[in-house]
Design a protein around this motif. Structure first.
Motif, PDB file in Angstrom:
ATOM      1  N   ARG A 105       0.844  -1.206   0.053  1.00 16.85           N
ATOM      2  CA  ARG A 105       0.092  -0.066  -0.060  1.00 16.85           C
ATOM      3  C   ARG A 105       0.812   1.248   0.002  1.00 16.85           C
ATOM      4  O   ARG A 105       0.292   2.223  -0.437  1.00 16.85           O
ATOM      5  CB  ARG A 105      -0.890  -0.117   1.323  1.00 16.85           C
ATOM      6  N   ASN A 122      -5.363  -0.514  -3.823  1.00 16.58           N
ATOM      7  CA  ASN A 122      -6.052  -1.411  -2.620  1.00 16.58           C
ATOM      8  C   ASN A 122      -7.390  -1.035  -2.192  1.00 16.58           C
ATOM      9  O   ASN A 122      -8.084  -1.832  -1.907  1.00 16.58           O
ATOM     10  CB  ASN A 122      -4.799  -1.200  -1.485  1.00 16.58           C
ATOM     11  N   SER A 123      -7.396   0.204  -2.131  1.00 15.84           N
ATOM     12  CA  SER A 123      -8.983   0.811  -1.594  1.00 15.84           C
ATOM     13  C   SER A 123      -9.909   0.250  -2.758  1.00 15.84           C
ATOM     14  O   SER A 123     -11.179  -0.092  -2.123  1.00 15.84           O
ATOM     15  CB  SER A 123      -9.061   2.088  -1.348  1.00 15.84           C
ATOM     16  N   ARG A 126     -10.927  -3.377  -2.239  1.00 13.88           N
ATOM     17  CA  ARG A 126     -11.571  -3.547  -0.938  1.00 13.88           C
ATOM     18  C   ARG A 126     -12.954  -3.243  -1.129  1.00 13.88           C
ATOM     19  O   ARG A 126     -14.011  -3.887  -0.837  1.00 13.88           O
ATOM     20  CB  ARG A 126     -10.974  -2.920   0.335  1.00 13.88           C
ATOM     21  N   TYR A 136     -11.529  -8.215  -2.309  1.00 15.23           N
ATOM     22  CA  TYR A 136     -10.065  -8.608  -2.471  1.00 15.23           C
ATOM     23  C   TYR A 136      -9.188  -7.434  -1.692  1.00 15.23           C
ATOM     24  O   TYR A 136      -9.456  -6.370  -1.434  1.00 15.23           O
ATOM     25  CB  TYR A 136      -9.640  -8.600  -3.914  1.00 15.23           C
ATOM     26  N   THR A 137      -8.022  -7.674  -1.688  1.00 15.40           N
ATOM     27  CA  THR A 137      -6.940  -6.763  -1.109  1.00 15.40           C
ATOM     28  C   THR A 137      -5.813  -7.180  -2.109  1.00 15.40           C
ATOM     29  O   THR A 137      -5.412  -8.007  -2.813  1.00 15.40           O
ATOM     30  CB  THR A 137      -6.529  -7.225   0.343  1.00 15.40           C
TER      31      THR A 137
END
Length: 845
Positions: A105, A122-123, A126, A136-137
Motif C-alpha cells: 500500500r 488497494n482501496s 476492498r 479483495y486486497t
C-alpha cells in the motif's frame, strides 16, 4: 427561484465561477464547497442539483463533477476507467522486476498508470469499485495470481535445501552466507536472516537449536572466526571465554541430540536449586547445557517436537505434571485436602485456627492464607470455585471435635444469642459467622454441635429449635397455617390505613405482629402454610380484592385521556406532561403510563403519538418538535406590530415576538439564514426589512469591501500619521462606522467578508504606508511649490541634505523623506525618481 436559476446558471457562468474558485482556493469546487463567491445567493449544491435534475441545459454532463470533467479535464472518480485483476498482476510483476520486491500500500505511484497509487488500488479492491471483485486486497491478488508469499503461507524448509542454496551462494560470491547476506537469489523471496532464525527456533520443519553458522561448520567445514566465544560456568555463574584463532577450529557446535524428559527435569531441578525459581521459556540459556536455551526446550515440548512427554505440551505443563508447580514463581497446585492438612498443622502449631490475615503458610513457602482464600473464592490453582477458608476451617473443627466446643453449654449459647439480638436486632443463625463474645467459635460450629447431640443436658437438635424452646423465636418450619380470606382482610385494613395495597416490601402486618408481608408473599410462591403455590400476593389481591393488574391494565380511549387533560388544565392552569405524575381521577394511572400506551398503540388506543402530540392535535397546543411554517408576510406583520408597540424595528436581539410568545426574533433570523419551516434560507431579518419596509439600519450591518477599508485607512493615516487599529475609535468622515466593528467583521467573516483575518493583518498585506513619521499624501505639484518657497527664502534649490522644508515653528517635513518617497514610490508618488531629478527638469532649472 427556478426561473432565477435558469437565468443565472448557464454553462459558461458556472465554468467562470469554477475557474475563479480554483484561482482563489487552488481546488476545483464540489457540491460541498458552500456558497458561490461571485454569486452569494447561490450554492454549489444548488448548481449540482439543477444539473442533475435537468433544469439546466448543459452538454458537459448531468452533474458538477461531470461538467468539470468534460470541460476542464478534471478527474471524475465516479467515471474512472475499469480495472482487472490480471492488469494489476502485470503491474505488480513489473514493479518486482524493477525494485526486487512486491508492491504494498505504501509503494507510492504506479509507474504504468498515471495518477494512480497502490493505496488507491488497494482501496478499489476492498470496495469492489472500477469493475474489480469486492473483498479483495492487494496482498490477496499477489498471493493468488503472482505466487507471492505472506506470513501465513511460508513453505517448509529442509537442511538439504538450505545447503544447496549455501553452495550456490559460495560459487557465486566466493564466501559462505551469513545472517547478514541479504536475500537468497536461488529463491528471491527467502532471506538468510529468516533461515538463521528458523534454524535457531526450530520452525518451518527444521530441528531447531542450531544456526546457519553451526550448520555450515558441521556440513561444509565453514565459518572459522578469528575469535570464538564459549560459555563456561564458574561458581554458579556463566562467563564468556575467548580463545585464540589457532584453537577456533577445534570448537564446533554439536548437533541437537535427542533429549529425554528425565534429563530436562534434571536441568529444571538444578535451575531451581541455583536460582530459587522454576525456569520459564524466557530464562535464557541452560547452565548445564550452554548450547541450549529454555525457549528451545519449551518449543520442542510442543506437539511434533523432539522431546516427547505424555500429556505435556509446554514447559509449564512439564512443571505442573512432574513438579506440582503452578508457574515459574513456585505456586503449587492446590486441593482442599492439602489445605485442610495445612489448617490442622497451623492449629497444632499456634493453637488458633487460620484466617485470611494469618500471614504466610509455613508448610508452603511463598504462599499466604490470603492467597489461598482468593484461590478458593475464584477457583484458581486447580480448586473448585465458590469455596472459602472459613468453610474448610469449620469442617476441620467438626472433624477434630474442637476442645473449645466441648465446654460450651446451652446457657452460654443462649446468653450469646441474647447479646447478638440486642446488638443486631435479630436472632443468630447458623450462617451468622463468628460469635462476637468468642471469636474463635462460629454459630455454624455450635449448630453442628447441637445436631451431633454433644451439648450436655440439651435435647434440641438445631440452633433454631434451641432458640424456639427457650426464647420463643418462631420456627419457619412450624408456622401456623394461613387462609386467603384472612390475608384479604389484612390487605383491606392495610388499604384503609395507608391508601395503598400491600406488597412484599410493606414490612410487618399490623394486625398480626408475628407476620410480615414478605413472608406471606414467599408462602404464596412456595405453596407453604396451606396456601396455593405458583402465585403471588399481587395476583391474590387482583383476583379477590379488585386491585389493578399492572400486567393487564384496563383499556383507554382518546376521549377519556382528553377529559383527564382538561381537568388537569382547569386545576393547575397548564396542560399535563409526561412528568406530571399520577392522575387523581384514575387511581393507578399516571401520565407516564398514558404516554407510553399512546406511543406504542397499546390498551386499545388506535394512534401512535405522545401526550403532547395528542394535545396539539385536539387542543391546539404548539409542538416544539414540529413548529408551524413561517412566511415572509407573517414575519412582516409581526415586525409592523413590534414597530407600532415600541417605535423601533425588530432585530435579532429583540427577544420574543409578543403576538406569538413561542416565537423569538433570533429564531426567525436563523431560519431566514439557514432555511427551514417553509423558508428557503440565504437571507436575514435585516435584508427582509430593508427590502420590504425600506428600513435603514446602522452602517455596521451593511457589507464592506477591502478597497473601501484601504481607502478609509489611507485617510486615517494622512490625518493622524499612524495606521488605524481596533482601538482607534470611529472612522472619520463615515457615520456609524468604527474600527473595532471593522476588525470584528474581519475576524468573524460577517458583512460579506471572508473571515479569519483582522485589521492589522489586512493592512500588513494590502496597504503600503508612506515613510515612517510622514503621514500626508504628496504630489509633484506640492513638492515643486515647496521647492519654490525654499529657493525664495534661502536663495538656492533644496537637496536631500537641506534639513526641514518649512522654517520653524512649522518644521515637520524633511527633504530627505521627500527624496526617499520619490525614489521608493511612497505617499502617492510614482517612484523611480529623486528630488534632484525632479528639480533638474525645465523650467525649474
Amino acid at each position: 427561484m427556478a426561473q432565477l436559476l435558469t437565468r443565472l446558471l448557464q454553462e459558461k457562468s458556472i465554468l467562470e465561477w469554477a475557474d475563479a474558485h480554483y484561482k482563489r482556493t487552488n481546488r476545483w469546487p464540489t457540491q460541498r464547497s458552500g456558497p458561490v463567491h461571485e454569486s452569494p445567493q447561490l450554492t454549489w449544491r444548488q448548481i449540482h442539483d439543477s444539473l442533475y435534475r435537468g433544469n439546466l441545459r448543459s452538454s458537459g454532463g448531468s452533474s458538477l463533477a461531470q461538467l468539470l470533467h468534460h470541460r476542464r479535464g478534471i478527474e471524475n472518480r465516479s467515471n474512472l476507467p475499469p480495472l482487472s485483476v490480471e492488469q494489476i498482476a502485470r503491474w505488480a510483476r513489473a514493479h518486482r522486476s524493477r525494485t526486487g520486491a512486491w508492491p504494498h500500500r505504501r509503494s507510492g505511484l504506479i509507474a504504468e498508470a498515471r495518477d494512480l497509487t497502490w493505496k488507491k488500488l488497494n482501496s478499489a479492491l476492498r470496495a469492489g469499485s472500477r469493475d474489480l471483485p469486492r473483498g479483495y486486497t492487494l496482498a490477496k491478488v499477489l498471493v493468488k495470481h503472482c505466487g507471492a508469499r505472506t506470513k501465513r503461507n511460508i513453505p517448509p524448509l529442509t537442511i538439504s535445501m538450505v545447503l544447496r542454496w549455501a553452495d550456490d551462494h559460495h560459487k557465486r560470491t566466493g564466501h559462505w552466507p551469513t545472517s547478514h547476506s541479504g536475500r537468497v537469489l536461488a529463491d528471491g523471496q527467502e532471506s538468510w536472516v529468516a533461515i538463521d532464525k528458523a534454524l535457531r527456533d526450530g520452525v518451518r520443519h527444521l530441528p531447531g537449536g542450531s544456526s546457519l553458522s553451526r550448520l555450515l561448520a558441521e556440513r561444509r567445514n565453514a565459518g572459522r572466526p578469528s575469535i570464538n566465544k564459549i560459555l563456561i560456568e564458574h561458581k554458579g555463574k556463566l562467563y564468556l571465554r575467548r580463545e585464540p584463532k589457532r584453537r577456533a577450529a577445534r570448537v564446533q557446535a554439536p548437533a541437537l541430540k535427542p533429549i529425554s524428559t528425565v534429563e530436562v527435569l534434571r536441568w529444571v531441578d538444578s535451575h531451581y536449586r541455583r536460582t530459587g525459581r522454576w525456569p520459564g521459556s524466557n530464562h535464557g540459556r541452560i547452565a548445564d547445557e550452554p548450547l541450549l536455551t529454555w525457549h528451545v526446550i519449551d518449543h520442542q515440548l510442543r506437539p511434533g517436537g523432539r522431546i516427547r512427554a505424555a500429556g505435556v505440551n509446554s514447559l509449564v505443563d512439564l512443571l505442573r505434571t512432574h513438579r506440582d508447580v503452578w508457574n515459574s514463581r513456585g505456586k503449587r497446585l492446590l486441593s482442599e485436602d492439602r489445605i485442610s492438612d495445612w489448617i490442622v498443622e497451623h492449629f497444632e502449631r499456634t493453637g488458633t485456627w487460620p484466617t485470611a490475615q494469618s500471614g504466610s503458610v509455613k508448610e508452603s513457602p511463598g504462599d499466604t492464607w490470603l492467597a489461598i482464600t482468593r484461590a478458593l473464592f475464584y477457583g484458581s490453582r486447580g480448586l473448585k470455585r465458590g469455596s472459602s477458608l472459613s468453610t474448610l476451617v469449620r469442617q476441620c473443627r467438626i472433624q477434630l471435635d474442637d476442645p473449645a466446643l466441648q465446654t460450651v453449654t446451652a446457657a452460654q449459647i443462649l446468653a450469646w444469642a441474647d447479646e447478638h439480638r440486642a446488638k443486631t436486632g435479630d436472632w443468630p443463625k447458623s450462617t451468622s459467622g463468628s460469635v462476637a463474645q468468642a471469636p474463635h467459635l462460629t454459630w455454624q460450629a455450635i449448630h453442628g454441635r447441637l445436631r451431633a447431640g454433644k451439648i450436655n443436658g440439651e435435647g434440641s437438635r438445631t440452633l433454631v429449635q434451641l432458640l424456639q424452646k427457650h426464647r420463643g423465636r418462631p420456627n419457619q418450619a412450624q408456622l401456623p397455617r394461613l387462609s386467603i380470606a384472612q390475608i384479604v382482610e389484612w390487605a383491606r385494613r392495610h388499604l384503609d390505613r395507608t391508601g395503598q395495597w400491600p406488597h412484599g416490601g410493606s414490612g410487618p402486618v399490623v394486625d398480626a405482629p408475628s407476620e410480615n408481608w414478605k413472608a406471606i408473599d414467599s408462602a404464596f410462591w412456595n405453596g407453604t402454610r396451606g396456601l396455593p403455590g405458583q402465585t403471588s400476593l399481587s395476583d391474590v389481591l387482583v383476583r379477590h380484592c379488585g386491585k389493578r393488574d399492572n400486567r393487564n391494565p384496563p383499556r383507554l380511549t382518546v376521549k377519556q385521556i382528553l377529559a383527564w387533560a382538561d381537568r388537569h388544565h382547569a386545576k393547575h392552569g397548564s396542560w399535563p406532561k409526561t412528568e406530571s405524575g399520577p392522575i387523581r381521577e384514575a387511581p393507578g394511572e399516571s401520565w407516564w403510563t398514558v404516554n407510553d400506551a399512546l406511543k406504542q398503540g397499546k390498551r386499545g388506543l388506535p394512534v401512535r403519538m405522545r401526550v403532547l402530540g395528542l394535545l396539539c392535535k385536539h387542543r391546539g397546543l404548539r409542538d416544539p418538535q414540529n413548529p408551524p411554517r413561517l412566511t415572509i408576510r407573517q414575519i412582516l406583520q409581526w415586525a409592523d406590530d413590534h414597530y407600532e408597540r415600541t417605535g423601533e424595528w425588530p432585530s435579532r436581539q429583540s427577544g420574543k415576538v409578543l403576538p406569538d410568545a413561542h416565537e423569538r426574533w433570533s429564531t426567525i433570523d436563523s431560519k431566514l439564514q439557514r432555511g427551514g419551516r417553509g423558508l428557503r434560507g440565504g437571507s436575514t431579518l435585516v435584508r427582509v426589512l430593508s427590502t420590504h419596509r425600506r428600513v435603514q439600519y446602522r452602517r455596521r450591518g451593511l457589507p464592506l469591501s477591502v478597497e473601501q477599508m484601504i481607502e478609509w485607512a489611507q485617510s486615517h493615516h494622512e490625518l493622524t500619521g499612524t495606521l488605524p487599529r481596533a482601538e482607534s475609535g470611529p472612522v472619520r468622515g463615515v457615520a456609524g462606522e468604527n474600527w473595532k466593528a471593522i476588525d470584528a467583521a474581519l475576524r468573524s467573516g460577517s458583512r460579506n467578508l471572508r473571515g479569519k483575518s483582522s485589521l492589522e493583518r489586512l493592512l500588513e498585506s494590502r496597504y503600503q504606508p508612506p515613510f515612517a513619521g510622514c503621514g500626508q499624501r504628496l504630489s509633484v505639484k506640492k513638492i515643486l511649490g515647496w521647492a519654490e518657497d525654499f529657493r525664495r527664502r534661502v536663495g538656492r534649490w533644496p537637496t536631500k541634505h537641506s534639513a526641514y522644508v518649512h522654517p520653524p515653528p512649522r518644521r515637520g517635513e524633511r527633504w530627505s523623506t521627500i527624496d526617499l518617497a520619490l525614489r521608493e514610490g511612497l505617499r502617492g508618488l510614482p517612484g523611480g525618481s529623486s528630488l534632484q531629478k525632479l528639480l533638474r527638469k525645465p523650467p525649474h532649472r
